[in-house]
Design a protein around this motif. Structure first.
Motif, PDB file in Angstrom:
ATOM      1  N   PRO A  34       0.816  -1.214   0.000  1.00 46.94           N
ATOM      2  CA  PRO A  34       0.000   0.000   0.000  1.00 46.94           C
ATOM      3  C   PRO A  34       0.849   1.263   0.000  1.00 46.94           C
ATOM      4  CG  PRO A  34      -0.738  -1.541   1.688  1.00 46.94           C
ATOM      5  CD  PRO A  34       0.526  -2.088   1.108  1.00 46.94           C
ATOM      6  N   GLY A  35       0.531   2.156  -0.917  1.00 47.49           N
ATOM      7  CA  GLY A  35       1.180   3.456  -0.931  1.00 47.49           C
ATOM      8  C   GLY A  35       2.583   3.514  -1.491  1.00 47.49           C
ATOM      9  N   ARG A  36       2.990   2.539  -2.279  1.00 45.38           N
ATOM     10  CA  ARG A  36       4.325   2.532  -2.886  1.00 45.38           C
ATOM     11  C   ARG A  36       4.200   2.187  -4.366  1.00 45.38           C
ATOM     12  NH1 ARG A  36       7.647   4.061   1.390  1.00 45.38           N
ATOM     13  NH2 ARG A  36       7.240   2.782   3.182  1.00 45.38           N
ATOM     14  N   ALA A  37       4.894   2.938  -5.218  1.00 47.29           N
ATOM     15  CA  ALA A  37       4.913   2.622  -6.640  1.00 47.29           C
ATOM     16  C   ALA A  37       5.715   1.342  -6.845  1.00 47.29           C
ATOM     17  CB  ALA A  37       5.530   3.775  -7.432  1.00 47.29           C
ATOM     18  N   ALA A  38       5.226   0.460  -7.733  1.00 44.36           N
ATOM     19  CA  ALA A  38       5.896  -0.825  -7.940  1.00 44.36           C
ATOM     20  C   ALA A  38       5.789  -1.271  -9.386  1.00 44.36           C
ATOM     21  CB  ALA A  38       5.293  -1.889  -7.029  1.00 44.36           C
ATOM     22  N   LEU A  39       6.713  -2.154  -9.776  1.00 40.62           N
ATOM     23  CA  LEU A  39       6.650  -2.839 -11.060  1.00 40.62           C
ATOM     24  C   LEU A  39       6.504  -4.322 -10.762  1.00 40.62           C
ATOM     25  CD1 LEU A  39       8.487  -2.336 -14.311  1.00 40.62           C
ATOM     26  CD2 LEU A  39       8.581  -4.580 -13.276  1.00 40.62           C
ATOM     27  N   VAL A  40       5.513  -4.963 -11.397  1.00 41.39           N
ATOM     28  CA  VAL A  40       5.275  -6.395 -11.237  1.00 41.39           C
ATOM     29  C   VAL A  40       5.603  -7.061 -12.565  1.00 41.39           C
ATOM     30  CG1 VAL A  40       3.548  -8.166 -10.736  1.00 41.39           C
ATOM     31  CG2 VAL A  40       3.459  -5.969  -9.530  1.00 41.39           C
ATOM     32  N   ASN A  41       6.634  -7.901 -12.565  1.00 40.75           N
ATOM     33  CA  ASN A  41       7.081  -8.589 -13.779  1.00 40.75           C
ATOM     34  C   ASN A  41       6.489  -9.999 -13.795  1.00 40.75           C
ATOM     35  OD1 ASN A  41       8.355  -9.563 -16.019  1.00 40.75           O
ATOM     36  ND2 ASN A  41      10.392  -9.622 -15.114  1.00 40.75           N
ATOM     37  N   GLN A  42       5.549 -10.251 -14.704  1.00 35.99           N
ATOM     38  CA  GLN A  42       4.926 -11.563 -14.820  1.00 35.99           C
ATOM     39  C   GLN A  42       5.563 -12.412 -15.911  1.00 35.99           C
ATOM     40  OE1 GLN A  42       0.815 -10.355 -15.335  1.00 35.99           O
ATOM     41  NE2 GLN A  42       0.494 -10.278 -13.130  1.00 35.99           N
ATOM     42  N   ARG A  43       6.618 -11.918 -16.539  1.00 42.39           N
ATOM     43  CA  ARG A  43       7.303 -12.642 -17.613  1.00 42.39           C
ATOM     44  C   ARG A  43       8.252 -13.690 -17.050  1.00 42.39           C
ATOM     45  NH1 ARG A  43      10.355  -9.335 -21.507  1.00 42.39           N
ATOM     46  NH2 ARG A  43       9.650 -10.820 -23.038  1.00 42.39           N
ATOM     47  N   TYR A 112       2.446  -3.209 -14.515  1.00 32.91           N
ATOM     48  CA  TYR A 112       2.431  -4.650 -14.722  1.00 32.91           C
ATOM     49  C   TYR A 112       3.047  -4.953 -16.079  1.00 32.91           C
ATOM     50  CZ  TYR A 112      -0.914  -4.942 -10.896  1.00 32.91           C
ATOM     51  OH  TYR A 112      -1.516  -4.859  -9.664  1.00 32.91           O
ATOM     52  N   VAL A 113       4.002  -5.881 -16.106  1.00 37.87           N
ATOM     53  CA  VAL A 113       4.536  -6.383 -17.367  1.00 37.87           C
ATOM     54  C   VAL A 113       3.987  -7.801 -17.485  1.00 37.87           C
ATOM     55  CG1 VAL A 113       6.572  -6.841 -18.758  1.00 37.87           C
ATOM     56  CG2 VAL A 113       6.611  -4.988 -17.067  1.00 37.87           C
ATOM     57  N   ARG A 114       3.035  -7.977 -18.396  1.00 37.41           N
ATOM     58  CA  ARG A 114       2.345  -9.253 -18.551  1.00 37.41           C
ATOM     59  C   ARG A 114       3.247 -10.278 -19.238  1.00 37.41           C
ATOM     60  NH1 ARG A 114      -1.350  -8.316 -14.800  1.00 37.41           N
ATOM     61  NH2 ARG A 114      -2.677  -6.570 -15.291  1.00 37.41           N
ATOM     62  N   GLU A 115       2.853 -11.547 -19.148  1.00 41.85           N
ATOM     63  CA  GLU A 115       3.646 -12.640 -19.748  1.00 41.85           C
ATOM     64  C   GLU A 115       3.928 -12.426 -21.218  1.00 41.85           C
ATOM     65  OE1 GLU A 115       2.838 -16.749 -18.900  1.00 41.85           O
ATOM     66  OE2 GLU A 115       1.905 -16.212 -16.997  1.00 41.85           O
ATOM     67  N   ASP A 116       2.966 -11.827 -21.938  1.00 47.14           N
ATOM     68  CA  ASP A 116       3.143 -11.611 -23.374  1.00 47.14           C
ATOM     69  C   ASP A 116       3.973 -10.352 -23.685  1.00 47.14           C
ATOM     70  OD1 ASP A 116       1.393  -9.545 -22.794  1.00 47.14           O
ATOM     71  OD2 ASP A 116      -0.170 -10.206 -24.188  1.00 47.14           O
ATOM     72  N   GLY A 117       4.442  -9.648 -22.641  1.00 49.04           N
ATOM     73  CA  GLY A 117       5.291  -8.470 -22.845  1.00 49.04           C
ATOM     74  C   GLY A 117       4.547  -7.162 -22.880  1.00 49.04           C
ATOM     75  N   THR A 118       3.226  -7.185 -22.796  1.00 49.77           N
ATOM     76  CA  THR A 118       2.492  -5.929 -22.769  1.00 49.77           C
ATOM     77  C   THR A 118       2.653  -5.257 -21.407  1.00 49.77           C
ATOM     78  OG1 THR A 118       0.447  -7.047 -22.119  1.00 49.77           O
ATOM     79  CG2 THR A 118       0.763  -6.638 -24.481  1.00 49.77           C
ATOM     80  N   VAL A 119       2.587  -3.945 -21.406  1.00 50.15           N
ATOM     81  CA  VAL A 119       2.761  -3.159 -20.196  1.00 50.15           C
ATOM     82  C   VAL A 119       1.436  -2.476 -19.874  1.00 50.15           C
ATOM     83  CG1 VAL A 119       3.994  -1.210 -19.156  1.00 50.15           C
ATOM     84  CG2 VAL A 119       5.206  -2.797 -20.657  1.00 50.15           C
ATOM     85  N   GLU A 120       1.002  -2.621 -18.638  1.00 48.79           N
ATOM     86  CA  GLU A 120      -0.254  -2.032 -18.174  1.00 48.79           C
ATOM     87  C   GLU A 120       0.031  -1.237 -16.899  1.00 48.79           C
ATOM     88  OE1 GLU A 120      -4.338  -3.647 -16.111  1.00 48.79           O
ATOM     89  OE2 GLU A 120      -3.327  -4.956 -17.549  1.00 48.79           O
TER      90      GLU A 120
END
Length: 122
Positions: A34-43, A112-120
């Motif tokens: 909560p309250g922190r910017a993050a990157l989630v790599n699902q690849r 979010y970096v999705r498995e297919d490489g798209t960024v959301e």
């Protein structure tokens, strides 16, 4: 000193999650604290997040992991002003640009970096 029951439950839950992740071979992807910017790599491969600006250091996030976003050696927190910078997400091995993130980056931003490489961005 007494501890608050809800705080104790939250601590126990976090410890249980950490133990579960340590015992599995697949690893865990945690949600943004909560309250922190993050990157989630699902690849299944690493990605690199590069914030705009000369002072920004590239941040590598390994496969199936997440990381707090850092700007000028600090995490971006909800209770602080947003950082008026954008970012680029690339495949670490190839340098291929997977996506860009428009400014600003705030404490509630999750990339979010999705498995297919798209960024959301949410």
């Amino acid at each position: 000193m007494t501890s608050h029951p809800a705080g104790a439950r939250q601590t126990l839950s976090a410890l249980a999650l950490a133990a579960t992740c340590a015992l599995t071979t697949t690893g865990c992807i945690y949600d943004n604290p909560p309250g922190r910017a993050a990157l989630v790599n699902q690849r299944t491969t690493s990605v690199t997040l590069t914030l705009d600006g000369a002072a920004a250091e590239p941040q590598e996030v390994t496969a199936r992991r997440d990381s707090l976003v850092r700007y000028e050696d600090r995490t971006i927190k909800e209770e602080e002003p947003c950082v008026d910078v954008g970012a680029t997400v690339t495949d670490t091995a190839t340098g291929q640009i997977l996506g860009t993130v428009d400014p600003p980056l705030c404490g509630e931003t999750t990339i979010y970096v999705r498995e297919d490489g798209t960024v959301e961005v949410r």
